[in-house]
Design a protein around this motif. Structure first.
Motif, PDB file in Angstrom:
ATOM      1  N   ALA A   1     -16.447 -76.617  19.518  1.00 14.59           N
ATOM      2  CA  ALA A   1     -16.997 -77.322  18.358  1.00 14.59           C
ATOM      3  C   ALA A   1     -15.919 -77.325  17.277  1.00 14.59           C
ATOM      4  N   VAL A   2     -16.068 -78.247  16.340  1.00 12.97           N
ATOM      5  CA  VAL A   2     -15.056 -78.435  15.299  1.00 12.97           C
ATOM      6  C   VAL A   2     -15.708 -78.387  13.912  1.00 12.97           C
TER       7      VAL A   2
ATOM      8  N   CYS B   1     -17.547 -69.341   2.349  1.00  9.07           N
ATOM      9  CA  CYS B   1     -16.762 -69.885   3.458  1.00  9.07           C
ATOM     10  C   CYS B   1     -17.065 -69.109   4.737  1.00  9.07           C
ATOM     11  N   SER B   2     -17.053 -67.795   4.651  1.00 11.71           N
ATOM     12  CA  SER B   2     -17.329 -66.953   5.822  1.00 11.71           C
ATOM     13  C   SER B   2     -18.733 -67.180   6.360  1.00 11.71           C
ATOM     14  N   PHE B   3     -19.707 -67.324   5.473  1.00 12.08           N
ATOM     15  CA  PHE B   3     -21.081 -67.571   5.902  1.00 12.08           C
ATOM     16  C   PHE B   3     -21.161 -68.864   6.707  1.00 12.08           C
TER      17      PHE B   3
ATOM     18  N   CYS C   1     -21.555 -71.645  12.033  1.00 13.59           N
ATOM     19  CA  CYS C   1     -21.006 -72.551  13.048  1.00 13.59           C
ATOM     20  C   CYS C   1     -20.770 -71.814  14.360  1.00 13.59           C
ATOM     21  N   TYR C   2     -20.237 -70.607  14.273  1.00 18.78           N
ATOM     22  CA  TYR C   2     -19.964 -69.816  15.474  1.00 18.78           C
ATOM     23  C   TYR C   2     -21.265 -69.479  16.206  1.00 18.78           C
ATOM     24  N   ALA C   3     -22.335 -69.249  15.474  1.00 22.43           N
ATOM     25  CA  ALA C   3     -23.625 -68.970  16.097  1.00 22.43           C
ATOM     26  C   ALA C   3     -24.158 -70.203  16.846  1.00 22.43           C
ATOM     27  N   GLN C   4     -23.764 -71.399  16.399  1.00 22.57           N
ATOM     28  CA  GLN C   4     -24.182 -72.633  17.071  1.00 22.57           C
ATOM     29  C   GLN C   4     -23.360 -72.878  18.327  1.00 22.57           C
ATOM     30  N   HIS C   5     -22.078 -72.513  18.280  1.00 22.28           N
ATOM     31  CA  HIS C   5     -21.164 -72.744  19.413  1.00 22.28           C
ATOM     32  C   HIS C   5     -20.019 -71.744  19.335  1.00 22.28           C
ATOM     33  N   PRO C   6     -19.974 -70.778  20.251  1.00 20.93           N
ATOM     34  CA  PRO C   6     -18.989 -69.692  20.144  1.00 20.93           C
ATOM     35  C   PRO C   6     -17.577 -70.020  20.650  1.00 20.93           C
TER      36      PRO C   6
ATOM     37  N   ALA D   1      -3.386 -75.704  13.260  1.00 19.83           N
ATOM     38  CA  ALA D   1      -4.550 -75.695  14.131  1.00 19.83           C
ATOM     39  C   ALA D   1      -4.968 -74.260  14.438  1.00 19.83           C
ATOM     40  N   TYR D   2      -6.252 -73.978  14.266  1.00 22.88           N
ATOM     41  CA  TYR D   2      -6.806 -72.638  14.461  1.00 22.88           C
ATOM     42  C   TYR D   2      -7.932 -72.669  15.472  1.00 22.88           C
ATOM     43  N   GLN D   3      -8.115 -71.529  16.148  1.00 26.45           N
ATOM     44  CA  GLN D   3      -9.219 -71.418  17.101  1.00 26.45           C
ATOM     45  C   GLN D   3      -9.828 -70.026  17.047  1.00 26.45           C
ATOM     46  N   LEU D   4     -11.143 -69.987  17.237  1.00 31.10           N
ATOM     47  CA  LEU D   4     -11.897 -68.745  17.337  1.00 31.10           C
ATOM     48  C   LEU D   4     -12.716 -68.828  18.613  1.00 31.10           C
ATOM     49  N   PRO D   5     -12.234 -68.178  19.686  1.00 31.25           N
ATOM     50  CA  PRO D   5     -12.987 -68.252  20.956  1.00 31.25           C
ATOM     51  C   PRO D   5     -14.104 -67.222  21.006  1.00 31.25           C
TER      52      PRO D   5
END
Length: 161
Positions: free
Chosen positions: A92-93, A107-109, A114-119, A157-161
């Motif tokens: 997700a983006v 920002c963190s919230f 978003c991470y809870a919607q798509h990790p 470009a950043y990613q959080l898997p």
């Protein structure tokens, strides 16, 4: 704080949040990102119509942030330079995250929501957008390289898997 999809009647609220975010960028040395009135009213209205715009609000309903969240491929992310994505799994983006409040943690919230919607998240930001880079690093994102937007603009470009 809570997050909900932006409703069409909240377009002015979203635009006011983006105006504040642009002003904050300028005050913090970022005069290169979100120029020329970006994001435009039409872009934000399109995000809302597609169900991809979200508002973050304080418990009392005060608007704190707005962002675009999409699940699926981002064309600008097909090629990454000077690095590599952490994985090639579906992602997700987060785009156009504009925070109006200097209240800590907004920002963190939004990122955690978003991470809870798509990790598996990807995001890009301008090289001079130090506040956003700091928020991304604080939330565990890894800088993976450089991508180029459709207009040729370079972004980290950043990613959080």
């Amino acid at each position: 704080m809570y997050i909900h999809p932006t409703r069409p009647e909240e377009l002015d609220t979203a635009m006011a949040l983006y105006d504040h975010a642009r002003a904050y960028m300028r005050q913090n040395g970022n005069d290169r990102q979100w120029t020329g009135g970006y994001p435009s009213r039409e872009t934000v209205a399109e995000d809302i119509a597609r169900g991809q715009s979200y508002l973050c609000r304080a418990e009392d309903g005060t608007p704190l942030a707005v962002f675009c969240f999409t699940v699926g491929e981002e064309p600008a992310y097909r090629k990454i330079y000077d690095g590599a994505w952490l994985n090639e799994e579906p992602y997700a983006v987060i785009h156009r995250l504009g925070v109006s409040s200097h209240r800590g943690g907004v920002c963190s919230f939004c990122i955690r929501w978003c991470y809870a919607q798509h990790p598996n998240l990807r995001v890009d930001t301008h090289r001079v957008n130090r506040p956003m880079q700091g928020c991304l690093k604080k939330n565990g994102f890894t800088c993976c390289g450089i991508v180029y937007l459709a207009d040729g603009s370079e972004r980290l470009a950043y990613q959080l898997p």
